[in-house]
Design a protein around this motif. Sequence first.
Motif, short mmCIF file in Angstrom:
data_model
loop_
_atom_site.label_atom_id
_atom_site.label_comp_id
_atom_site.label_asym_id
_atom_site.label_seq_id
_atom_site.Cartn_x
_atom_site.Cartn_y
_atom_site.Cartn_z
N ARG A 1 -69.28 6.12 -26.69
CA ARG A 1 -69.21 5.18 -27.81
C ARG A 1 -70.60 4.89 -28.38
O ARG A 1 -70.77 4.77 -29.60
CB ARG A 1 -68.53 3.89 -27.37
N ALA A 2 -71.57 4.77 -27.45
CA ALA A 2 -72.95 4.51 -27.91
C ALA A 2 -73.46 5.69 -28.74
O ALA A 2 -74.13 5.51 -29.77
CB ALA A 2 -73.86 4.26 -26.71
N GLU B 1 -68.15 4.06 -17.63
CA GLU B 1 -69.55 4.35 -17.99
C GLU B 1 -69.62 5.52 -18.99
O GLU B 1 -70.39 5.48 -19.97
CB GLU B 1 -70.34 4.69 -16.73
N THR C 1 -59.71 1.87 -19.80
CA THR C 1 -60.82 1.76 -20.77
C THR C 1 -61.62 0.52 -20.44
O THR C 1 -61.16 -0.32 -19.63
CB THR C 1 -60.27 1.65 -22.19
N PRO C 2 -62.80 0.38 -21.02
CA PRO C 2 -63.58 -0.83 -20.73
C PRO C 2 -62.80 -2.10 -21.05
O PRO C 2 -63.01 -3.14 -20.40
CB PRO C 2 -64.80 -0.69 -21.65
N LYS D 1 -68.45 4.32 -22.39
CA LYS D 1 -69.50 3.51 -23.04
C LYS D 1 -70.61 4.39 -23.62
O LYS D 1 -71.09 4.15 -24.74
CB LYS D 1 -70.08 2.52 -22.03
N GLN D 2 -71.00 5.43 -22.83
CA GLN D 2 -72.04 6.35 -23.32
C GLN D 2 -71.56 7.10 -24.57
O GLN D 2 -72.31 7.27 -25.54
CB GLN D 2 -72.42 7.34 -22.22
#
Length: 657
Positions: A83-84, A77, A32-33, A80-81
Amino acid sequence: MDTEPAEMLPGEFEALTAHPIRTVIMKVRVCTPETYDDLKLELDEKLALGKSDLGMLLDQVEAEVERGLELARRRIETVKQQRAAEDERFARPKELLQQISDQFNSFEELTQRFREEVCPSEEDPMKAEKIEATEAEVKKFEEHYNEFNVTLKAFATEHGKDMLDTKLPLPIRTSWQSLVARMSEATKQAQFDMTLVKGAIGKVRAAAKQELFDAAKTRVQEKVKQRKEACSIVEIAQAVKEAEEKLNPFMRPKSRPEDEMLVLSTELTMDAESAMESLAAAKEQLTCADAVDEEDNLIKEDLKTFAFSQTKLERIKLGLLDMRIKRIQNIIANFKNDLEEEEKDKALAELTAPFIEKVNALPMDELVGQVNTAVKAAEDEVVDISKKKFGMTPSEITELAARIEATVQAAKDSLEDVRQQMCPADESLAEDLKAALRAAMPAAAQAAEIKLALMERKLSRVTNIVTVMRADLEKKKVAHSRIVRSVVLKLISLVREVQGNGKVPQSIEELFNSFETDKDGSVGEKQFLAFFADNVAKALAEKKGQLKMPSEEDLSLFYSSCKKKGGGLSLEDFKSFFSVHMQVVKVTAMTQKLSVAESEPVRDLRLGEDLLVLAGPEFDSSIKVNRVKVKAITDGAIGWATVAGNAGTMFLKEKAA
């Protein structure tokens, strides 16, 4: 690994060295990030330690490391997308939750301040001098409470279901459920606090009111005592007792002479009326209505109730006296009624013998025969009209109906006259005496009355027949007038066509000038009839159609129906009655000729279009319908159109010009 074990197969040592590195690669690929940096550092360390021992697998492992890191970067990536996107999708629920939370926090602060500053406590109880200020605070807080409740209800109605959607993150749903529970508890507590304050205010007000009432009660008691002393119940009771003693003779009929009893009844009537007036005045005194006038408005109603309760015994006494006075009045009234009945019986006894003598002297059969003859004449007239009316003109039927009505009225007058003779009672007598005399009529007179009643029913039947006949006549007149109007309009259309040389029909103005021979601006009845006798007759002779000239009587009636005012027919009257307009109520075709089978279409008539009728209606035998020649108001198109289909469908409807 510094040394390679002697018994390992070729490449096995390199594979063992690559295993921990590949294990970390697998972790990196699903990172994960938050874990990427730590796992990459661990991978770099493992690769650095085992690089010298990988041998021929070094390039392969390095390639695997590079692919694992690339996959990790792509995964990060994507995460993150996602989550955004989730943050964007859940931003509105979070914002709504924050809004209602802020409003609730403000309400909680107001509730807490109200509880601390306004609610009474053992240390700071409610006091009378603080009531007005406290009521103002309660009113203000109640407005905030109601406003918050309205806001909360609107929010729950609009967003409640959305806030419990299982697609929302669990923290948002949990926060909403927790907030709902807190808001419910807070509103209950606020309601309890307001009830507590209002109860305290009520108690203080009640105590103050009780204090006022206790102070005023003594004053009111003194006033009530004065009223009770002034109401003279003892004097009224004595007067009633004396009147009852005078009543004894009326309890034993015929105990005294009638004249003496009449004088005594008059005296008792006056005594009872006087006692009743004194009783009414005493009741008014005991109401004590003015005993509380000077007291505080806050306690007036309670004081009135108290004052009323203080006079209960006196009011009971007055009620009993009222019953005794009414008993006296009833006995006197019964005595007078009995005297009146005796007087009536005497009068009836005196009147009955001469009455019966007069009735017996009457020629009953002759009188009944006179009425029967009159009724028979009316019935014969009805039978006569029933046989002849189908061949009679409306005016003849009207004349005959009037004659029958006169005959019926004569029969009714005869019947009433005989009844007067059979009951020769003075008109000034009371109605009950008249009824008693009628009941005493001899048997012959009663038998005659039965016959008269039967004749009266016959007259009612004749009257009903004439009424029905007149109603039928009016219906026929209306139907006949429609037929006459239709014929006259067709004849006028024929004349306009003939005088227009078969091309363009004569205009209404030209038609009016043809009627108006003396040029005075109007057409009189003689001119109207003369036109039909001359011009219409010529047009009929020229065309040789199936139309017939109406009778002079029908033309006169039509002329009268055309006039809107006194005098002759004006040009406006002509336009109103001879310019027939129709409206299209269902789309249909306009054709060149009367016969649909033999003509070409001109154009379609649009719904609601206005048309001026030039000729017709005429029967089209090819399709078995009535058709009219019309001119469209919009573009002047001329042709024939169907009024109604043979199945009853309406295409054109007549309307006012």
